[in-house]
Write a protein that holds these residues in place. Structure first.
Motif, short mmCIF file in Angstrom:
data_model
loop_
_atom_site.label_atom_id
_atom_site.label_comp_id
_atom_site.label_asym_id
_atom_site.label_seq_id
_atom_site.Cartn_x
_atom_site.Cartn_y
_atom_site.Cartn_z
N LEU A 89 -3.28 11.45 55.05
CA LEU A 89 -4.17 11.35 53.89
C LEU A 89 -4.59 12.73 53.40
N MET A 90 -4.78 13.68 54.33
CA MET A 90 -5.10 15.05 53.93
C MET A 90 -3.99 15.65 53.07
N VAL A 91 -2.74 15.46 53.52
CA VAL A 91 -1.60 15.97 52.75
C VAL A 91 -1.53 15.29 51.39
N VAL A 92 -1.78 13.99 51.35
CA VAL A 92 -1.79 13.27 50.07
C VAL A 92 -2.85 13.86 49.14
N GLY A 93 -4.03 14.13 49.69
CA GLY A 93 -5.09 14.73 48.89
C GLY A 93 -4.70 16.09 48.35
N LEU A 94 -4.08 16.91 49.19
CA LEU A 94 -3.64 18.24 48.75
C LEU A 94 -2.56 18.14 47.67
N ILE A 95 -1.67 17.15 47.80
CA ILE A 95 -0.63 16.97 46.79
C ILE A 95 -1.25 16.58 45.45
N PHE A 96 -2.17 15.62 45.47
CA PHE A 96 -2.82 15.19 44.23
C PHE A 96 -3.60 16.34 43.60
N ARG A 97 -4.28 17.12 44.43
CA ARG A 97 -5.06 18.24 43.91
C ARG A 97 -4.14 19.27 43.27
N GLY A 98 -3.04 19.61 43.96
CA GLY A 98 -2.11 20.59 43.43
C GLY A 98 -1.46 20.14 42.13
N ALA A 99 -1.06 18.87 42.09
CA ALA A 99 -0.44 18.34 40.88
C ALA A 99 -1.44 18.32 39.72
N ALA A 100 -2.67 17.91 40.02
CA ALA A 100 -3.69 17.86 38.98
C ALA A 100 -4.00 19.26 38.45
N PHE A 101 -4.02 20.23 39.34
CA PHE A 101 -4.31 21.60 38.93
C PHE A 101 -3.28 22.10 37.93
N GLU A 102 -2.02 21.79 38.20
CA GLU A 102 -0.95 22.28 37.33
C GLU A 102 -0.82 21.47 36.04
N LEU A 103 -1.12 20.17 36.08
CA LEU A 103 -0.80 19.29 34.96
C LEU A 103 -1.97 19.05 34.01
N ARG A 104 -3.22 19.20 34.48
CA ARG A 104 -4.36 18.87 33.62
C ARG A 104 -4.41 19.76 32.38
N GLY A 105 -3.98 21.03 32.53
CA GLY A 105 -4.01 21.93 31.39
C GLY A 105 -2.99 21.58 30.32
N LYS A 106 -1.95 20.84 30.70
CA LYS A 106 -0.89 20.46 29.75
C LYS A 106 -1.13 19.07 29.19
N ALA A 107 -2.04 18.32 29.82
CA ALA A 107 -2.30 16.95 29.37
C ALA A 107 -3.32 16.96 28.23
N VAL A 108 -3.24 15.99 27.38
CA VAL A 108 -4.21 15.84 26.29
C VAL A 108 -4.96 14.53 26.47
N ARG A 109 -4.25 13.43 26.33
CA ARG A 109 -4.89 12.12 26.46
C ARG A 109 -5.24 11.79 27.91
N THR A 110 -4.49 12.34 28.87
CA THR A 110 -4.70 11.96 30.28
C THR A 110 -5.43 13.04 31.08
N GLN A 111 -6.05 14.01 30.39
CA GLN A 111 -6.70 15.09 31.13
C GLN A 111 -7.81 14.56 32.03
N HIS A 112 -8.56 13.57 31.56
CA HIS A 112 -9.64 13.01 32.37
C HIS A 112 -9.10 12.40 33.66
N ALA A 113 -7.94 11.73 33.57
CA ALA A 113 -7.33 11.15 34.77
C ALA A 113 -6.93 12.23 35.76
N TRP A 114 -6.41 13.36 35.25
CA TRP A 114 -6.05 14.46 36.15
C TRP A 114 -7.29 15.13 36.74
N ASP A 115 -8.38 15.15 35.99
CA ASP A 115 -9.65 15.64 36.56
C ASP A 115 -10.08 14.76 37.74
#
Length: 335
Positions: A89-115
């Motif tokens: 679960l720790m690794v899953v959390g780190l994966i989600f955090r890393g993906a969100a960090f990279e993708l939230r800046g490129k998202a428009v409609r889904t930025q809140h979901a990445w947050d």
């Protein structure tokens, strides 16, 4: 005179784990602080303070895992099966955090979901790290060098409370980091959040300390029955001094001191952990010498570590030096 390689390797792994907690702790803490700051500008500045350094911080987690595998294989083969679920679960959390960090800046409609993914991943990773710490402190059942417990031995009120303690620690580190790296209204808000966070952190440290002493006889004997209390007593005294210093520095509007003293609190808590379990590497009975790999294996991996570790340290120092200074909304180079 032959070098005691298990002690050397215990020091290297201990240093790697502490540096990981120190560095990755504050950027995980920023994810925990996200729910308190809903303005898009504030959140972007918070992320920009760690954008150049966050992925390098996790290098030391890899160092600790690889060091355990090479120098203390028994620990690797018992600690993992005792904590499979929280570690996954720790690794899953780190994966989600890393993906969100990279993708939230490129998202428009889904930025809140990445947050939400960034906040949830940070919280899950920190909670699971605390649970693993709690399971280690309360002891792992080992028979003939193998894990002999059940799949949910890690799940206990003590380990869950340790998880909450790690989350509080990371949030305080993140808050101190943002006081250092920001200014204006965001910095003022961070000062307000820092005070209750540090108070809660002091309470958590006190509860964990009392819980381990009362509930774990081996820890109580280590502190009070070994005749070394005079040597250990400065640790809780310095904790009080650091907390007082944090409150004073917040009142005087110091910028670096709250973060530095929060790091000192982490170091003191880490020191208390090492005092409580030494020389065991897996409580209650597996010592660093019993868990060691062969002398030749430890020597071989030590040679590589002596070459690589200074490079990693220099790289980390340089990245913080290059990206020193305040981060403000709209700064170039973060988009």
């Amino acid at each position: 005179m032959q070098i005691d390689l298990p002690v050397v390797w215990a020091a290297i792994i201990g240093l790697g784990v502490f540096i990981y907690v120190m560095l990755d702790g504050f950027d995980l803490g920023i994810g925990l602080l996200f729910p308190f700051f809903e303005e898009k500008g504030d959140r972007q500045v918070m992320l920009n303070t760690i954008a150049p350094v966050w992925d390098g911080n996790e290098t030391f987690l890899v160092l600790g895992g690889a060091g355990l595998y090479g120098a203390f294989p028994v620990v690797y083969s018992t600690l993992l099966p005792a904590n499979y679920l929280p570690l996954i679960l720790m690794v899953v959390g780190l994966i989600f955090r890393g993906a969100a960090f990279e993708l939230r800046g490129k998202a428009v409609r889904t930025q809140h979901a990445w947050d939400l993914a960034f906040m949830g991943g940070s919280a899950l990773a920190g909670l699971c790290q605390g649970i693993v710490l709690g399971s280690l402190l309360q002891g792992i059942r080992i028979v003939d060098g193998r894990f002999a417990g059940g799949p949910f031995d890690w799940l206990s009120p003590f380990s869950l409370f340790c998880g909450i303690g790690v989350l509080t620690t990371y949030a305080a580190l993140g808050c101190g980091w943002l006081i250092l790296k920001t200014d204006g209204e965001l910095q003022r808000k961070m000062r307000e959040v820092m005070r209750p966070l540090v108070s809660v952190l002091l309470g958590v440290m006190a509860v964990v300390s009392l819980w381990t002493v009362i509930g774990l006889p081996a820890v109580a004997h280590r502190w009070f029955g070994s005749g070394n209390l005079g040597w250990f007593l400065p640790v809780p005294v310095l904790v009080i001094v650091c907390v007082w210093g944090i409150f004073r520095s917040l009142r005087l509007r110091h910028e670096a001191t709250p973060f530095l003293l929060t790091l000192a609190l982490c170091f003191l808590g880490y020191s208390g952990l090492l005092i409580s379990i030494w020389p065991n590497i897996v409580p209650p009975s597996l010592t660093i010498w019993e868990a060691s790999s062969s002398h030749s294996s430890q020597l071989f991996t030590l040679v590589g570590t002596v070459i690589v570790l200074p490079v990693i340290l220099v790289y980390n120092v340089m990245q913080y030096r290059v990206f020193r200074g305040k981060v403000r909304e709209g700064d170039a180079g973060y988009h």
